[in-house]
Design a protein around this motif. Structure first.
Motif, PDB file in Angstrom:
ATOM      1  N   THR A 305       0.927  -1.371   0.151  1.00 20.31           N
ATOM      2  CA  THR A 305      -0.046  -0.111   0.104  1.00 20.31           C
ATOM      3  C   THR A 305       0.842   1.214   0.043  1.00 20.31           C
ATOM      4  OG1 THR A 305      -1.741  -1.346   1.108  1.00 20.31           O
ATOM      5  CG2 THR A 305      -1.929   1.035   1.129  1.00 20.31           C
ATOM      6  N   ALA A 306       1.963   1.414   0.635  1.00 16.55           N
ATOM      7  CA  ALA A 306       2.643   2.314   0.788  1.00 16.55           C
ATOM      8  C   ALA A 306       3.556   2.501  -0.720  1.00 16.55           C
ATOM      9  CB  ALA A 306       4.006   2.292   1.896  1.00 16.55           C
ATOM     10  N   GLN A 307       3.887   1.556  -1.087  1.00 17.79           N
ATOM     11  CA  GLN A 307       4.341   1.600  -2.730  1.00 17.79           C
ATOM     12  C   GLN A 307       3.486   2.283  -3.682  1.00 17.79           C
ATOM     13  OE1 GLN A 307       5.257  -2.202  -4.351  1.00 17.79           O
ATOM     14  NE2 GLN A 307       6.964  -1.309  -5.609  1.00 17.79           N
ATOM     15  N   THR A 308       2.022   1.750  -3.295  1.00 23.37           N
ATOM     16  CA  THR A 308       1.094   2.335  -4.297  1.00 23.37           C
ATOM     17  C   THR A 308       0.766   3.631  -4.035  1.00 23.37           C
ATOM     18  OG1 THR A 308       0.008   0.207  -4.251  1.00 23.37           O
ATOM     19  CG2 THR A 308      -1.424   1.849  -5.041  1.00 23.37           C
ATOM     20  N   ALA A 309       0.865   4.176  -2.618  1.00 26.85           N
ATOM     21  CA  ALA A 309       0.748   5.571  -2.384  1.00 26.85           C
ATOM     22  C   ALA A 309       1.471   6.547  -3.168  1.00 26.85           C
ATOM     23  CB  ALA A 309       0.781   5.751  -0.900  1.00 26.85           C
ATOM     24  N   LEU A 310       2.818   6.239  -3.594  1.00 21.15           N
ATOM     25  CA  LEU A 310       3.644   6.910  -4.501  1.00 21.15           C
ATOM     26  C   LEU A 310       2.643   7.516  -5.587  1.00 21.15           C
ATOM     27  CD1 LEU A 310       6.983   5.397  -4.102  1.00 21.15           C
ATOM     28  CD2 LEU A 310       6.023   7.270  -2.785  1.00 21.15           C
ATOM     29  N   ALA A 311       1.841   6.894  -6.059  1.00 23.55           N
ATOM     30  CA  ALA A 311       0.879   7.730  -7.099  1.00 23.55           C
ATOM     31  C   ALA A 311      -0.252   8.279  -6.601  1.00 23.55           C
ATOM     32  CB  ALA A 311       0.492   6.327  -8.127  1.00 23.55           C
ATOM     33  N   TYR A 312      -0.367   8.196  -5.301  1.00 20.95           N
ATOM     34  CA  TYR A 312      -1.689   8.850  -4.529  1.00 20.95           C
ATOM     35  C   TYR A 312      -1.342  10.073  -4.054  1.00 20.95           C
ATOM     36  CZ  TYR A 312      -4.684   4.891  -6.171  1.00 20.95           C
ATOM     37  OH  TYR A 312      -5.327   3.888  -6.934  1.00 20.95           O
TER      38      TYR A 312
END
Length: 384
Positions: A305-312
């Motif tokens: 989720t933290a990794q995905t958050a780099l696009a959020y």
């Protein structure tokens, strides 16, 4: 306030594109389930790249929780222990210095220092935690003591916030974390941590720190008994202080971890969903237009989720985080430490460029032949 009937994603998008500030009502609107998360993410990413380009930051750090014995009984906390609890501990000077040596040997640039408020420890004990580390390892940045702890030090000493912070600076304090913020609105705060420092005190401590040149972080604990209004109210209060002082470095939304907490048992609470995590990350980026950085704290969010958050909206993954206890005691299943290679790989996999920073967001230059040797470079560019 914006009239609720006139709010739409299109009107919000135009404001974001123009760099205009969002209102409380617009922030609450973005939390509605029928507002497409992908569209909110796209707007947050626009702001994120406007401020930080394609960079994603990390640091090499360690945590020090010098005691878990705490006079307060916050019902969302799984870390604290009573004085006679078998889990309870308080570290000696030798243990603290050994932890500092481990940090330096592993190339850490920062030590994050928080813990319980041990009612049998005098004020000097807390000051000494900083002093023994700074004397032994003057290059190691000490990010220590939340506003709640500063308030406790006021109680112990009858000193002012400024006097306490002066003592801590003299002992080696470099900056302050943003913990203890939880949710500012009284109708929530009174239910989850009624006896510890209230929101006015939290803001007094951070405002005083900023005026003294101490940079601080800010947080929000979400996913428990609060609602969208409380979250946006929290963000706007932070934004207002940042307008006044400019002293906040980064904002970290913290997902509530329910395991082993009294609050979860009383309310049958579950961990926030990934969708809630990402929506909160994106909305935080949109509301906090005067914050340079938004951090995806992988310890709490989980690595994916933290990794995905780099696009959020997020531009920072925090760091290697050795010896984190507080969130692991509350059920976090993430590793207790990540290697630099792991963090850089996570960033590269998202298409971002990894940049190692120090606590004050300056680039860190490593000796390729000896990675534990490092120097501080230029300030990271923001807005360019």
């Amino acid at each position: 306030m914006t009239a609720p009937g006139r709010i739409s994603l299109d009107t919000i998008a135009k404001k974001v594109e123009n760099g205009d500030r969002l209102t409380l009502d617009e922030g609450v609107y973005l939390y509605q389930e029928d507002v497409p998360l992908n569209d909110v993410a796209a707007l947050a990413n626009m702001v994120r790249e406007r401020k930080n380009g394609n960079f994603a930051y990390y640091n090499i750090n360690t945590h020090l929780n010098a005691t878990n014995i705490c006079v307060y009984r916050c019902n969302f906390c799984a870390f604290r222990a009573d004085l006679r609890d078998p889990r309870g501990y308080a570290m000696s000077d030798e243990q603290i210095v050994a932890r500092g040596q481990e940090a330096v040997d592993n190339g850490c640039t920062e030590m994050h220092i928080v813990g319980g408020l041990h009612h049998q420890k005098k004020y000097e004990w807390y000051v000494n935690v900083l002093r023994v580390l700074h004397d032994a390892f003057p290059k190691l940045h000490l990010k220590g003591w939340t506003a709640v702890e500063i308030n406790w030090f006021e109680f112990l000493t009858k000193k002012s916030v400024e006097e306490v912070l002066t003592d801590l600076l003299d002992a080696g304090l470099g900056s302050m974390p943003g913990g203890g913020a939880e949710i500012f609105h009284r109708e929530v705060r009174d239910q989850i941590c009624e006896h510890k420092a209230n929101s006015n005190k939290w803001f007094e401590v951070h405002s005083t720190a900023h005026k003294m040149g101490i940079r601080t972080n800010a947080t929000m604990l979400y996913g428990h008994i609060e609602n969208a209004f409380h979250r946006i109210d929290h963000l706007i209060r932070l934004r207002e202080l940042q307008d006044q002082t400019g002293g906040f470095q980064t904002f970290i939304p913290l997902a509530f971890h329910p395991d082993n907490t009294e609050l979860a048992a009383l309310r049958n609470l579950k961990k926030p969903s990934v969708v809630m995590d990402l929506r909160t990350m994106a909305i935080s980026r949109l509301m906090l237009d005067n914050f340079d950085h938004i951090k995806a704290y992988w310890i709490m969010l989980g690595i994916e989720t933290a990794q995905t958050a780099l696009a959020y909206g997020a531009d920072d993954l925090d760091g290697t985080v050795r010896h984190e206890l507080i969130y692991h005691d509350a059920g976090a299943t993430t590793p207790e430490v990540l290697s630099v290679d792991d963090i850089r790989r996570l960033i590269v996999e998202t298409g971002r460029e990894p940049i190692e920073r120090d606590t004050l967001y300056r680039r860190v230059e490593r000796d390729a032949a000896n990675p534990s040797a490092w120097t501080v470079g230029e300030q990271v560019a923001v807005g360019g």
